[in-house]
Design a protein around this motif. Structure first.
Motif, short mmCIF file in Angstrom:
data_model
loop_
_atom_site.label_atom_id
_atom_site.label_comp_id
_atom_site.label_asym_id
_atom_site.label_seq_id
_atom_site.Cartn_x
_atom_site.Cartn_y
_atom_site.Cartn_z
N ALA A 290 -1.31 7.70 8.30
CA ALA A 290 -2.71 7.24 8.30
C ALA A 290 -2.84 5.79 8.77
N PHE A 291 -1.84 4.95 8.45
CA PHE A 291 -2.00 3.52 8.71
C PHE A 291 -1.16 2.97 9.86
N LEU A 292 -0.28 3.79 10.43
CA LEU A 292 0.49 3.33 11.60
C LEU A 292 -0.42 2.81 12.71
N PRO A 293 -1.57 3.44 12.98
CA PRO A 293 -2.44 2.92 14.05
C PRO A 293 -2.97 1.51 13.79
N TYR A 294 -2.94 1.05 12.54
CA TYR A 294 -3.45 -0.28 12.20
C TYR A 294 -2.34 -1.32 12.10
N VAL B 114 0.87 -1.18 0.00
CA VAL B 114 0.00 0.00 0.00
C VAL B 114 0.90 1.22 0.00
N MET B 115 0.65 2.13 -0.94
CA MET B 115 1.50 3.32 -1.06
C MET B 115 0.71 4.48 -1.62
N VAL C 12 2.64 -1.44 4.30
CA VAL C 12 2.55 -0.02 3.95
C VAL C 12 3.98 0.43 3.66
N ILE C 13 4.18 1.05 2.46
CA ILE C 13 5.55 1.39 2.06
C ILE C 13 5.75 2.89 1.84
#
Length: 162
Positions: free
Chosen positions: A106-110, A40-41, A97-98
């Motif tokens: 946005a995606f660190l919490p997941y 995901v990028m 996530v790259i």
């Protein structure tokens, strides 16, 4: 969901839309971790890849606000909701996530695991990743020996959500 990122000593990740430096050992590490997985990028990250197209032997998903954007060897989505729908049948451990900075934030919490290559240099970055050493939600669980290439000393760290 996992994150993979290379940072400098100030947690910088990029400058002028590109990588901070070229480390063949880090690229090999990235390839070993992500081959066969879903990436995901953001659009700028995709456009920094060779040929400005998705990486081979991976499912590439680009998150962009441009509804008309088309990328070779990549699917595009224009919202987090679309992304979650597309990922609904993909095991979480197979999603990496790259980048870039906004997508990481946005995606660190997941994410439950972050693979971080720390370079012991300051590259005067203009994009940053959150400092996981100061984040109480993560702890370093593994690290490699120090390596050096192209005059840059670096180590691979694995952070896990606590």
């Amino acid at each position: 969901m996992k994150i993979i990122v290379a940072v400098d000593e100030k947690w910088g990740i990029g400058k002028d839309g590109g990588l901070l430096c070229h480390l063949p050992g880090d690229l090999k590490y990235f390839k070993e971790r992500t081959t066969g997985k879903t990436l995901v990028m953001g659009r700028v990250t995709l456009e920094s890849l060779p040929g400005k197209k998705g990486l081979p032997n991976r499912k590439n998903i680009v998150l962009t606000s441009d509804h008309e954007y088309v990328a070779e060897n990549a699917e595009t989505v224009s919202s987090e909701e679309e992304l979650w729908s597309l990922l609904s049948t993909t095991p979480s451990d197979d999603v990496f996530v790259i980048g870039g900075a906004k997508v990481y934030a946005a995606f660190l919490p997941y994410c439950d695991t972050c693979y971080v290559t720390k370079m012991y240099n300051d590259f005067d970055a203009d994009r940053y990743f959150p400092n996981l050493d100061e984040n109480e939600d993560f702890a370093c669980t593994e690290l490699s020996d120090v390596q050096e290439e192209n005059g840059v000393r670096y180590q691979f760290f694995e952070y896990s959500r606590v």
